[in-house]
Design an enzyme around this catalytic site. Structure first.
Site, short mmCIF file in Angstrom:
data_model
loop_
_atom_site.label_atom_id
_atom_site.label_comp_id
_atom_site.label_asym_id
_atom_site.label_seq_id
_atom_site.Cartn_x
_atom_site.Cartn_y
_atom_site.Cartn_z
N LYS A 232 1.00 4.16 -2.84
CA LYS A 232 0.57 5.34 -2.62
C LYS A 232 1.67 6.46 -2.84
O LYS A 232 1.61 7.52 -3.18
CB LYS A 232 0.12 5.53 -1.28
CG LYS A 232 -1.21 5.17 -0.93
CD LYS A 232 -2.13 5.53 -1.98
CE LYS A 232 -3.70 5.24 -1.69
NZ LYS A 232 -4.63 5.59 -2.49
N TYR B 256 0.87 -1.14 0.14
CA TYR B 256 0.16 -0.03 0.21
C TYR B 256 0.86 1.31 -0.02
O TYR B 256 0.46 2.11 -0.82
CB TYR B 256 -0.76 -0.05 1.20
CG TYR B 256 -1.93 0.86 1.29
CD1 TYR B 256 -3.05 1.24 0.58
CD2 TYR B 256 -1.70 2.39 2.38
CE1 TYR B 256 -3.86 2.40 0.80
CE2 TYR B 256 -2.46 3.10 2.54
CZ TYR B 256 -3.62 3.04 1.71
OH TYR B 256 -4.52 4.09 2.05
#
Length: 295
Positions: free
Chosen positions: A166, A162
């Site tokens: 991001k 993640y």
């Protein structure tokens, strides 16, 4: 409905719930026609019904944002329904949390597909549309708004997939801003901190972000983030591009990214044995980065 987005058209991905649903409702309340994109069509329809009941304009779109060809249908639907497109708000996301040593290839690939590729697909088709209009001499005042995270800006224990996606989105935003300004397209990203379905699934976060029962300011209401995004999507924000913001409660910050320090320069090739002293000098002068979440 009137507001700062009157006459504008937006595609909002992952808008069937959580932050995306809040974004869609706030945008619609400001006069924007909204294409509510979500693979959960029942949830998306519920958001659309609520917007229409409040006097706004919205339609459901179920395009798969990870499929390049299918994502084109979101742009087509915006044009067929409302005659134009001004804003792509990339919000859709999922979690597959795992410590790096235990992470599977599928968990890595799923996050990269939904977050990083998902930010590419619809935006790519929208840019083709806007660039075409620009080359034809037609007016363009377009917005790409991306969703990054504090995890991507400083790392997060148990979320290496993640965090990497991001961080990629933050860098993508900078590139989009630098390349697309010539077509009157701005690109900005926001790292939100708000109450969502994902935060509510974590007991300690659910407790910390719970809506106050005494009617006081709801610090973690997702609409607090949506209000910033609505302004960024407006005509008033035409000169704001290439920024990464953080939004939480009533606080808006600009994230200050990687910067090159003065460094040390020998004027010639370093011998390996000499680098220890140089490294000591470098580390003594550095401004420490923010700590990785969870450390």
């Amino acid at each position: 409905m009137s507001g700062i987005l009157q006459g504008r058209v937006a595609i909002i991905t992952g808008a069937g719930g959580g932050l995306g649903a809040a974004h869609a409702k706030v945008f619609a309340s400001e006069g924007c026609a909204v294409v509510v994109n979500d693979i959960n069509t029942e949830a998306a329809q519920s958001v659309v019904d609520e917007i229409i009941a409040a006097g706004g304009k919205a339609v459901v779109n179920s395009s798969d944002i990870t499929n390049y060809d299918d994502s084109l249908n979101a742009i087509k639907q915006a044009l067929e329904s409302y005659g134009d497109l001004h804003i792509v708000l990339n919000n859709a996301g999922v979690n597959r949390d795992r410590m790096f040593a235990s992470m599977t290839e599928q968990e890595w690939d799923t996050i990269m597909a939904v977050h990083l590729k998902g930010h590419f697909c619809i935006s790519s088709h929208a840019v083709h549309y806007w660039r075409g209009r620009s080359k034809e001499g037609k007016p363009v005042d377009a917005r790409i708004i991306n969703t990054t995270s504090g995890a991507g800006l400083q790392g997060s224990i148990g979320q290496s997939n993640y965090a990497a996606a991001k961080a990629g989105i933050a860098a993508l935003t900078l590139n989009q801003a630098a390349e697309l300004g010539r077509y009157n397209i701005t690109a900005n990203a926001v790292a939100p901190s708000a109450r969502t379905g994902m935060t509510s699934a974590v007991p300690e976060m659910a407790e910390r972000m719970a809506k106050p029962e005494d009617g006081s300011f709801d610090h973690f209401a997702p609409e607090n983030v949506s209000n910033l995004l609505a302004w960024l999507a407006s005509a008033e924000a035409e000169s704001v591009t290439g920024r990464v913001f953080e939004a939480e409660g009533g606080r808006i910050c600009i994230c200050d990214g990687w910067r090159t320090t003065a460094g040390v320069d020998s004027g010639a090739a370093w011998a390996p044995a000499e680098i220890g002293a140089a490294m000591k000098a470098l580390l003594a002068e550095e401004v420490p980065a923010q700590k990785v979440w969870g450390t």
